[in-house]
Scaffold this motif. Structure first.
Motif, PDB file in Angstrom:
ATOM      1  N   ARG A 124       0.836  -1.213   0.000  1.00  0.00           N
ATOM      2  CA  ARG A 124       0.000   0.000   0.000  1.00  0.00           C
ATOM      3  C   ARG A 124       0.867   1.258   0.000  1.00  0.00           C
ATOM      4  NH1 ARG A 124      -4.725   2.271   1.631  1.00  0.00           N
ATOM      5  NH2 ARG A 124      -4.435   4.041   3.003  1.00  0.00           N
ATOM      6  N   ARG A 125       1.925   1.220   0.814  1.00  0.00           N
ATOM      7  CA  ARG A 125       2.844   2.357   0.890  1.00  0.00           C
ATOM      8  C   ARG A 125       3.590   2.543  -0.438  1.00  0.00           C
ATOM      9  NH1 ARG A 125       8.058   2.270   4.872  1.00  0.00           N
ATOM     10  NH2 ARG A 125       9.186   4.006   3.938  1.00  0.00           N
ATOM     11  N   ARG A 126       4.022   1.412  -1.008  1.00  0.00           N
ATOM     12  CA  ARG A 126       4.778   1.485  -2.261  1.00  0.00           C
ATOM     13  C   ARG A 126       3.925   2.123  -3.360  1.00  0.00           C
ATOM     14  NH1 ARG A 126       7.065  -3.513  -2.076  1.00  0.00           N
ATOM     15  NH2 ARG A 126       5.296  -4.428  -3.118  1.00  0.00           N
ATOM     16  N   LEU A 127       2.655   1.731  -3.414  1.00  0.00           N
ATOM     17  CA  LEU A 127       1.749   2.298  -4.418  1.00  0.00           C
ATOM     18  C   LEU A 127       1.644   3.812  -4.240  1.00  0.00           C
ATOM     19  CD1 LEU A 127      -0.295   1.901  -6.691  1.00  0.00           C
ATOM     20  CD2 LEU A 127      -2.041   1.462  -4.948  1.00  0.00           C
ATOM     21  N   HIS A 128       1.455   4.236  -3.006  1.00  0.00           N
ATOM     22  CA  HIS A 128       1.368   5.678  -2.713  1.00  0.00           C
ATOM     23  C   HIS A 128       2.633   6.384  -3.199  1.00  0.00           C
ATOM     24  CE1 HIS A 128       0.128   9.080   0.058  1.00  0.00           C
ATOM     25  NE2 HIS A 128       1.418   9.366  -0.135  1.00  0.00           N
ATOM     26  N   GLU A 129       3.787   5.810  -2.876  1.00  0.00           N
ATOM     27  CA  GLU A 129       5.046   6.472  -3.215  1.00  0.00           C
ATOM     28  C   GLU A 129       5.286   6.485  -4.731  1.00  0.00           C
ATOM     29  OE1 GLU A 129       7.697   4.449  -0.575  1.00  0.00           O
ATOM     30  OE2 GLU A 129       7.277   5.863   1.062  1.00  0.00           O
ATOM     31  N   GLN A 130       4.809   5.437  -5.422  1.00  0.00           N
ATOM     32  CA  GLN A 130       4.940   5.426  -6.886  1.00  0.00           C
ATOM     33  C   GLN A 130       4.137   6.564  -7.512  1.00  0.00           C
ATOM     34  OE1 GLN A 130       3.711   1.435  -7.742  1.00  0.00           O
ATOM     35  NE2 GLN A 130       5.775   0.579  -7.516  1.00  0.00           N
ATOM     36  N   VAL A 131       2.958   6.816  -6.962  1.00  0.00           N
ATOM     37  CA  VAL A 131       2.118   7.899  -7.483  1.00  0.00           C
ATOM     38  C   VAL A 131       2.807   9.243  -7.272  1.00  0.00           C
ATOM     39  CG1 VAL A 131      -0.056   9.138  -7.107  1.00  0.00           C
ATOM     40  CG2 VAL A 131      -0.045   6.645  -7.225  1.00  0.00           C
ATOM     41  N   ILE A 132       3.370   9.428  -6.079  1.00  0.00           N
ATOM     42  CA  ILE A 132       4.064  10.686  -5.781  1.00  0.00           C
ATOM     43  C   ILE A 132       5.263  10.851  -6.727  1.00  0.00           C
ATOM     44  CG2 ILE A 132       5.318  11.992  -3.992  1.00  0.00           C
ATOM     45  CD1 ILE A 132       2.303  11.582  -3.403  1.00  0.00           C
ATOM     46  N   ALA A 133       5.962   9.732  -6.973  1.00  0.00           N
ATOM     47  CA  ALA A 133       7.142   9.792  -7.843  1.00  0.00           C
ATOM     48  C   ALA A 133       6.765  10.190  -9.270  1.00  0.00           C
ATOM     49  CB  ALA A 133       7.853   8.441  -7.838  1.00  0.00           C
ATOM     50  N   ARG A 134       5.521   9.946  -9.653  1.00  0.00           N
ATOM     51  CA  ARG A 134       5.053  10.362 -10.981  1.00  0.00           C
ATOM     52  C   ARG A 134       4.636  11.827 -10.990  1.00  0.00           C
ATOM     53  NH1 ARG A 134       2.634   6.459 -14.766  1.00  0.00           N
ATOM     54  NH2 ARG A 134       3.211   4.362 -14.146  1.00  0.00           N
ATOM     55  N   GLY A 135       4.798  12.503  -9.858  1.00  0.00           N
ATOM     56  CA  GLY A 135       4.417  13.909  -9.772  1.00  0.00           C
ATOM     57  C   GLY A 135       2.937  14.104  -9.546  1.00  0.00           C
ATOM     58  N   MET A 136       2.236  13.035  -9.112  1.00  0.00           N
ATOM     59  CA  MET A 136       0.803  13.125  -8.862  1.00  0.00           C
ATOM     60  C   MET A 136       0.559  13.108  -7.356  1.00  0.00           C
ATOM     61  SD  MET A 136      -0.137  10.365 -11.794  1.00  0.00           S
ATOM     62  CE  MET A 136      -1.739  10.863 -12.365  1.00  0.00           C
ATOM     63  N   GLU A 137      -0.690  13.363  -6.951  1.00  0.00           N
ATOM     64  CA  GLU A 137      -1.025  13.385  -5.531  1.00  0.00           C
ATOM     65  C   GLU A 137      -1.994  12.265  -5.210  1.00  0.00           C
ATOM     66  OE1 GLU A 137      -2.469  17.167  -4.284  1.00  0.00           O
ATOM     67  OE2 GLU A 137      -0.799  18.230  -5.260  1.00  0.00           O
ATOM     68  N   VAL A 138      -1.975  11.829  -3.955  1.00  0.00           N
ATOM     69  CA  VAL A 138      -2.947  10.849  -3.474  1.00  0.00           C
ATOM     70  C   VAL A 138      -3.929  11.600  -2.567  1.00  0.00           C
ATOM     71  CG1 VAL A 138      -3.292   8.679  -2.255  1.00  0.00           C
ATOM     72  CG2 VAL A 138      -1.191   9.046  -3.576  1.00  0.00           C
ATOM     73  N   ALA A 139      -5.207  11.520  -2.904  1.00  0.00           N
ATOM     74  CA  ALA A 139      -6.229  12.308  -2.204  1.00  0.00           C
ATOM     75  C   ALA A 139      -6.597  11.684  -0.863  1.00  0.00           C
ATOM     76  CB  ALA A 139      -7.483  12.418  -3.074  1.00  0.00           C
ATOM     77  N   GLN A 140      -7.070  12.498   0.049  1.00  0.00           N
ATOM     78  CA  GLN A 140      -7.665  11.988   1.285  1.00  0.00           C
ATOM     79  C   GLN A 140      -9.018  11.340   0.981  1.00  0.00           C
ATOM     80  OE1 GLN A 140      -8.097  15.378   3.873  1.00  0.00           O
ATOM     81  NE2 GLN A 140      -5.992  15.238   4.633  1.00  0.00           N
ATOM     82  N   VAL A 141      -9.369  10.341   1.785  1.00  0.00           N
ATOM     83  CA  VAL A 141     -10.710   9.734   1.717  1.00  0.00           C
ATOM     84  C   VAL A 141     -11.257   9.726   3.143  1.00  0.00           C
ATOM     85  CG1 VAL A 141     -12.067   7.686   1.169  1.00  0.00           C
ATOM     86  CG2 VAL A 141     -10.099   8.301  -0.269  1.00  0.00           C
ATOM     87  N   LEU A 142     -12.252  10.563   3.388  1.00  0.00           N
ATOM     88  CA  LEU A 142     -12.811  10.715   4.733  1.00  0.00           C
ATOM     89  C   LEU A 142     -14.287  10.347   4.660  1.00  0.00           C
ATOM     90  CD1 LEU A 142     -11.120  14.141   5.594  1.00  0.00           C
ATOM     91  CD2 LEU A 142     -10.218  11.823   5.929  1.00  0.00           C
ATOM     92  N   HIS A 143     -14.636   9.203   5.246  1.00  0.00           N
ATOM     93  CA  HIS A 143     -16.024   8.742   5.175  1.00  0.00           C
ATOM     94  C   HIS A 143     -16.933   9.755   5.876  1.00  0.00           C
ATOM     95  CE1 HIS A 143     -19.551   6.199   5.597  1.00  0.00           C
ATOM     96  NE2 HIS A 143     -18.975   5.298   4.809  1.00  0.00           N
ATOM     97  N   PRO A 144     -18.087  10.065   5.284  1.00  0.00           N
ATOM     98  CA  PRO A 144     -18.954  11.079   5.902  1.00  0.00           C
ATOM     99  C   PRO A 144     -19.491  10.644   7.258  1.00  0.00           C
ATOM    100  CG  PRO A 144     -20.064  10.015   4.060  1.00  0.00           C
ATOM    101  CD  PRO A 144     -18.644   9.551   4.026  1.00  0.00           C
ATOM    102  N   ARG A 145     -19.429   9.341   7.548  1.00  0.00           N
ATOM    103  CA  ARG A 145     -19.907   8.891   8.863  1.00  0.00           C
ATOM    104  C   ARG A 145     -18.755   8.518   9.793  1.00  0.00           C
ATOM    105  NH1 ARG A 145     -24.576   6.070   5.909  1.00  0.00           N
ATOM    106  NH2 ARG A 145     -25.849   7.889   5.433  1.00  0.00           N
TER     107      ARG A 145
END
Ligand SMILES: CC(=O)SCCNC(=O)CCNC(=O)[C@H](O)C(C)(C)COP(=O)(O)OP(=O)(O)OC[C@H]1O[C@@H](n2cnc3c(N)ncnc32)[C@H](O)[C@@H]1OP(=O)(O)O
Length: 212
Positions: free
Chosen positions: A73-94
Motif C-alpha cells: 500500500r505504501r509502495r503504491l502511494h510512493e509510486q504515485v508521488i514519484a510520478r508527480g501526482m497526488e494521493v487524495a484523502q478519503v474521509l467517510h462522511p460517517r
C-alpha cells in the motif's frame, strides 16, 4: 468538478469507493492489472500505464489495503508521488474527525471511525472501519489502524506499522515502525520496530523477517 480514480481493485477499493460515493463524489473508474469482478460495472481504466493519460482534474485514491504488511500500500502511494501526482484523502462522511485533528495528504478515515482532538495522522495513514484514535495520538506515515482497534490518548504509531483488528493500545505507548500488533492484542508496553506482538498482555513473537 473533481472525479476520483481508485488505485486497486480489491476489498479495500470497495470501502474507499463506498466512502466517496456517500460523500457525493464521482468515481471515474479504477486502475488495476486486470479487471476486478469485485468492482462490478465500474470502469477498469487499465494498469498503471494509464495514469499518465488521466486528465489533471482527476484525484487518485489508494484502494490497496493491507494483509500482513503495509508495504504494498505504501509502495503504491510512493509510486504515485514519484510520478508527480497526488494521493487524495478519503474521509467517510460517517466518521467523526475532530476539527482539531491534523490530517496529512492521502489519509483515509473510514466508516464509523473516531479521530479525536489533537490526533495527528501523517501522510497515507489509514484509520479503518470503526477504529478509535484518541486525543493527541500520532499515527505515522502509511500506518494502518485496522477495524475496531482502539488507541488511547498520546499513543505514537511508527511508519508503516499495522495495528491489528480489535486490538487495544494503552495510553502513551510507542508502536515501532513496521511492527505488527496482532488482532485482539492488548498492548501495555512499547513495541520494538519491526516486531510482532500478540496476546493479552501483548508479548513479542520475534522479528517479522518481512523485507517486501
Ligand atoms: C478490512 C480488513 O480486513 S483490515 C485487516 C487488518 N489485518 C489484521 O488486523 C490482521 C493482523 N494479523 C494478525 O493478527 C496475524 O494473525 C499475525 C500477524 C499476528 C500472525 O500472522 P501469521 O504470521 O500468518 O501467523 P499464523 O496465522 O501462522 O499463526 C501463528 C501462531 O500465532 C497464533 N496467532 C495468530 N494470530 C494471532 C492473534 N491475533 N492473537 C494470538 N495468537 C495468534 C496462531 O494461532 C498460531 O499459533 P500456533 O503456532 O500455536 O498454532
Amino acid at each position: 468538478m473533481a472525479e476520483y480514480v481508485i488505485l486497486g481493485g480489491g476489498g479495500h477499493a470497495r470501502s474507499v469507493i463506498a466512502a466517496l460515493v456517500l460523500r457525493g463524489e464521482t468515481v471515474r473508474g479504477y486502475v488495476a492489472p486486470e479487471p476486478s469482478p469485485a468492482l462490478g460495472p465500474l470502469t477498469h481504466l487499465g494498469d498503471d500505464d494509464c495514469l499518465d493519460a488521466l486528465p489533471p482534474h482527476v484525484l487518485l485514491a489508494n484502494g490497496l489495503g493491507t494483509t500482513g504488511s503495509t508495504h504494498a500500500r505504501r509502495r503504491l502511494h510512493e509510486q504515485v508521488i514519484a510520478r508527480g501526482m497526488e494521493v487524495a484523502q478519503v474521509l467517510h462522511p460517517r466518521a467523526f474527525i475532530d476539527p482539531a485533528a491534523d490530517l496529512g495528504p492521502g489519509v483515509q478515515v473510514l466508516a464509523g471511525a473516531i479521530v479525536n482532538a489533537g490526533a495527528r495522522l501523517a501522510e497515507g495513514a489509514l484509520i479503518n472501519t470503526g477504529a478509535i484514535v484518541e486525543h493527541d495520538t500520532e499515527i505515522g506515515r502509511h500506518a494502518h489502524v485496522a477495524p475496531g482497534a482502539i488507541l488511547a490518548g498520546g499513543v505514537r504509531v511508527g511508519l508503516g506499522a499495522l495495528v491489528g483488528l480489535g486490538s487495544r493500545v494503552l495510553p502513551g505507548i510507542a508502536i515501532g515502525a513496521d511492527s505488527v500488533v496482532a488482532a485482539g492484542a492488548v498492548v501495555v508496553a512499547d513495541v520494538d520496530p519491526g516486531s510482532i506482538v500478540m496476546g493479552i498482555p501483548a508479548r513479542p513473537r520475534g522479528d517479522r523477517g518481512d523485507t517486501q
